[in-house]
Design a protein around this motif. Structure first.
Motif, PDB file in Angstrom:
ATOM      1  N   VAL A  73       0.819  -1.153  -0.041  1.00  0.00           N
ATOM      2  CA  VAL A  73       0.083   0.065   0.033  1.00  0.00           C
ATOM      3  C   VAL A  73       0.705   1.262  -0.108  1.00  0.00           C
ATOM      4  O   VAL A  73       1.987   1.095   0.393  1.00  0.00           O
ATOM      5  CB  VAL A  73      -0.807   0.198   1.333  1.00  0.00           C
ATOM      6  N   LEU A  74       0.586   2.412  -0.741  1.00  0.00           N
ATOM      7  CA  LEU A  74       1.292   3.556  -0.854  1.00  0.00           C
ATOM      8  C   LEU A  74       1.343   4.089   0.656  1.00  0.00           C
ATOM      9  O   LEU A  74       0.554   3.982   1.491  1.00  0.00           O
ATOM     10  CB  LEU A  74       0.451   4.628  -1.524  1.00  0.00           C
ATOM     11  N   GLY A  75       2.630   4.755   1.042  1.00  0.00           N
ATOM     12  CA  GLY A  75       2.820   5.286   2.002  1.00  0.00           C
ATOM     13  C   GLY A  75       2.312   6.722   2.039  1.00  0.00           C
ATOM     14  O   GLY A  75       1.955   7.338   1.109  1.00  0.00           O
ATOM     15  N   LEU A  76       2.168   7.281   3.283  1.00  0.00           N
ATOM     16  CA  LEU A  76       1.470   9.002   3.289  1.00  0.00           C
ATOM     17  C   LEU A  76       2.248   9.676   2.221  1.00  0.00           C
ATOM     18  O   LEU A  76       1.478  10.359   1.654  1.00  0.00           O
ATOM     19  CB  LEU A  76       1.824   9.444   4.749  1.00  0.00           C
ATOM     20  N   LYS A  77       3.446   9.719   2.206  1.00  0.00           N
ATOM     21  CA  LYS A  77       4.310  10.546   1.336  1.00  0.00           C
ATOM     22  C   LYS A  77       3.853  10.362  -0.023  1.00  0.00           C
ATOM     23  O   LYS A  77       3.789  11.120  -0.841  1.00  0.00           O
ATOM     24  CB  LYS A  77       5.644  10.584   1.491  1.00  0.00           C
ATOM     25  N   ASP A  78       3.764   9.217  -0.497  1.00  0.00           N
ATOM     26  CA  ASP A  78       3.659   8.759  -1.891  1.00  0.00           C
ATOM     27  C   ASP A  78       2.037   9.179  -2.054  1.00  0.00           C
ATOM     28  O   ASP A  78       1.771   9.608  -3.356  1.00  0.00           O
ATOM     29  CB  ASP A  78       3.560   7.261  -1.933  1.00  0.00           C
ATOM     30  N   TYR A  79       1.182   9.035  -1.254  1.00  0.00           N
ATOM     31  CA  TYR A  79      -0.212   9.288  -1.352  1.00  0.00           C
ATOM     32  C   TYR A  79      -0.325  10.928  -1.663  1.00  0.00           C
ATOM     33  O   TYR A  79      -1.125  11.406  -2.793  1.00  0.00           O
ATOM     34  CB  TYR A  79      -1.035   9.195  -0.258  1.00  0.00           C
ATOM     35  N   TYR A  80       0.589  11.634  -1.015  1.00  0.00           N
ATOM     36  CA  TYR A  80       0.266  13.122  -1.260  1.00  0.00           C
ATOM     37  C   TYR A  80       1.118  13.516  -2.501  1.00  0.00           C
ATOM     38  O   TYR A  80       0.820  14.432  -3.152  1.00  0.00           O
ATOM     39  CB  TYR A  80       1.048  13.963  -0.055  1.00  0.00           C
ATOM     40  N   GLU A  81       2.044  12.822  -2.839  1.00  0.00           N
ATOM     41  CA  GLU A  81       2.846  13.024  -4.026  1.00  0.00           C
ATOM     42  C   GLU A  81       1.859  12.685  -5.170  1.00  0.00           C
ATOM     43  O   GLU A  81       1.827  13.365  -6.182  1.00  0.00           O
ATOM     44  CB  GLU A  81       4.095  12.163  -4.124  1.00  0.00           C
ATOM     45  N   TYR A  82       1.005  11.771  -4.970  1.00  0.00           N
ATOM     46  CA  TYR A  82      -0.045  11.489  -6.253  1.00  0.00           C
ATOM     47  C   TYR A  82      -1.085  12.651  -6.227  1.00  0.00           C
ATOM     48  O   TYR A  82      -1.219  13.030  -7.284  1.00  0.00           O
ATOM     49  CB  TYR A  82      -0.700  10.002  -5.765  1.00  0.00           C
ATOM     50  N   ARG A  83      -1.453  12.870  -5.257  1.00  0.00           N
ATOM     51  CA  ARG A  83      -2.406  14.109  -5.123  1.00  0.00           C
ATOM     52  C   ARG A  83      -1.796  15.315  -5.832  1.00  0.00           C
ATOM     53  O   ARG A  83      -2.482  16.091  -6.799  1.00  0.00           O
ATOM     54  CB  ARG A  83      -2.853  14.359  -4.029  1.00  0.00           C
ATOM     55  N   LYS A  84      -0.364  15.687  -5.548  1.00  0.00           N
ATOM     56  CA  LYS A  84       0.352  16.826  -5.886  1.00  0.00           C
ATOM     57  C   LYS A  84       0.390  16.663  -7.560  1.00  0.00           C
ATOM     58  O   LYS A  84       0.408  17.663  -8.222  1.00  0.00           O
ATOM     59  CB  LYS A  84       1.669  17.128  -5.000  1.00  0.00           C
ATOM     60  N   SER A  85       0.639  15.472  -7.931  1.00  0.00           N
ATOM     61  CA  SER A  85       0.912  15.254  -9.248  1.00  0.00           C
ATOM     62  C   SER A  85      -0.420  15.820 -10.295  1.00  0.00           C
ATOM     63  O   SER A  85      -0.293  15.893 -11.321  1.00  0.00           O
ATOM     64  CB  SER A  85       1.303  13.931  -9.514  1.00  0.00           C
TER      65      SER A  85
END
Length: 305
Positions: A73-85
């Motif tokens: 599962v994506l980590g917190l940082k990965d999730y926010y990076e996804y949203r930012k992208s």
């Protein structure tokens, strides 16, 4: 267009990826004018899986996890990076806020108010008796209409008050009903709410209240001097849909001029707020579990206060 459709689909999948298998909800006393919810611990071990109140709560944990098919599962940082992208440094264009239990709460226990005001009208039940009778009445199906709160909600609340106290005096009901439109009856959950909401709006984030309430909600917001904090108010009695029906969330997004995928909803009820918002396609954070203050909400969105 194909790319946007793909992004929308991915966003919805991520928002509902970790649908709660727990969500054990025990209904408490309604604070919707005359209910707070009592939630069990939002994190539970079930076999080799840990269940969370929302996707963002799950990714906040640092421990390794495997998702469906063995994928991590994506980590917190990965999730926010996804949203930012998708959306830039500010991860959501709109914030939807539940009213009772998140934005505001009753200043005194419901049973205490029912008893105090009711004494001069002959109410003799103790606060414990009133509370127990209230819970029984509130848990019963409301057969007068498909919605509890229709327009001003008077028929529903008349039933609740008389069932809770044994008193059907119209003057008693009107005094009690009016009390819950005053600033004396309510206070804000977060004393920093105004400062945070001002910062969010300056950053371009649109704000809306989304609430299962009757038409007294607007006067209540005015009494607390917070009605002008929001760009829109979606009240179930006006929208003719109650959470967790996704219609009320979609209406709020329409009023704000955003798509559901661009919005995050914050509320304290797992079923009504989290599941309902996700069904509409919004992101969702559980108040008191995923987030504990509006400053934390703003920081997650990418706005410093």
């Amino acid at each position: 267009m194909a790319l946007m459709a793909c992004r929308t689909k991915v966003s919805r999948v991520l928002n509902s990826f970790l649908i709660e298998k727990i969500g054990f909800l025990r209904t408490g006393i309604s604070v919707n004018g005359f209910s707070g919810r009592i939630l069990d611990d939002p994190c539970r071990r079930i076999g080799h899986f840990r269940c969370y109140s929302s996707f963002s709560a799950a990714v906040a944990s640092n421990e390794p996890r495997l998702g469906l098919g063995g994928f991590e599962v994506l980590g917190l940082k990965d999730y926010y990076e996804y949203r930012k992208s998708l959306y830039g440094e500010i991860t959501h264009k709109a914030l939807l806020v539940d009213a009772v239990g998140t934005l505001l709460v009753p200043s005194q226990p419901m049973a205490e108010i029912y008893r105090k005001i009711g004494e001069k009208y002959g109410v003799e039940y103790s606060e414990t008796e009133i509370l127990n009778r209230y819970r029984r009445a509130y848990s019963q199906p409301w057969g007068k209409s498909r919605l509890r709160y229709v327009n001003d909600g008077r028929p529903f609340w008349q039933y609740i008050v008389s069932s809770s106290t044994g008193c059907s005096d119209s003057q008693y009901f009107e005094e009690l009903y009016h009390y819950y439109t005053t600033e004396e009856a309510w206070h804000l959950c977060d004393p920093d709410a105004e400062r945070v909401f001002v910062s969010l709006r300056k950053a371009g984030v649109k704000l809306a209240v989304v609430s299962n309430f009757d038409t007294r909600l607007r006067p209540v917001l005015q009494a607390l001097n917070c009605d002008d904090w929001f760009d829109a108010v979606a009240v179930s009695a006006e929208v003719e849909a109650e959470k967790p029906n996704p219609t009320i969330f979609l209406k709020a997004c329409e009023l704000l001029g955003v798509t559901p995928e661009e919005a995050v909803h914050v509320g304290d009820d797992r079923r009504n707020d989290i599941w309902g918002a996700r069904d509409a396609g919004c992101d969702a954070w559980l108040w008191g579990s995923d987030v504990h203050s509006f400053k934390e909400v703003a920081q997650r969105i990418g706005v410093q206060v």
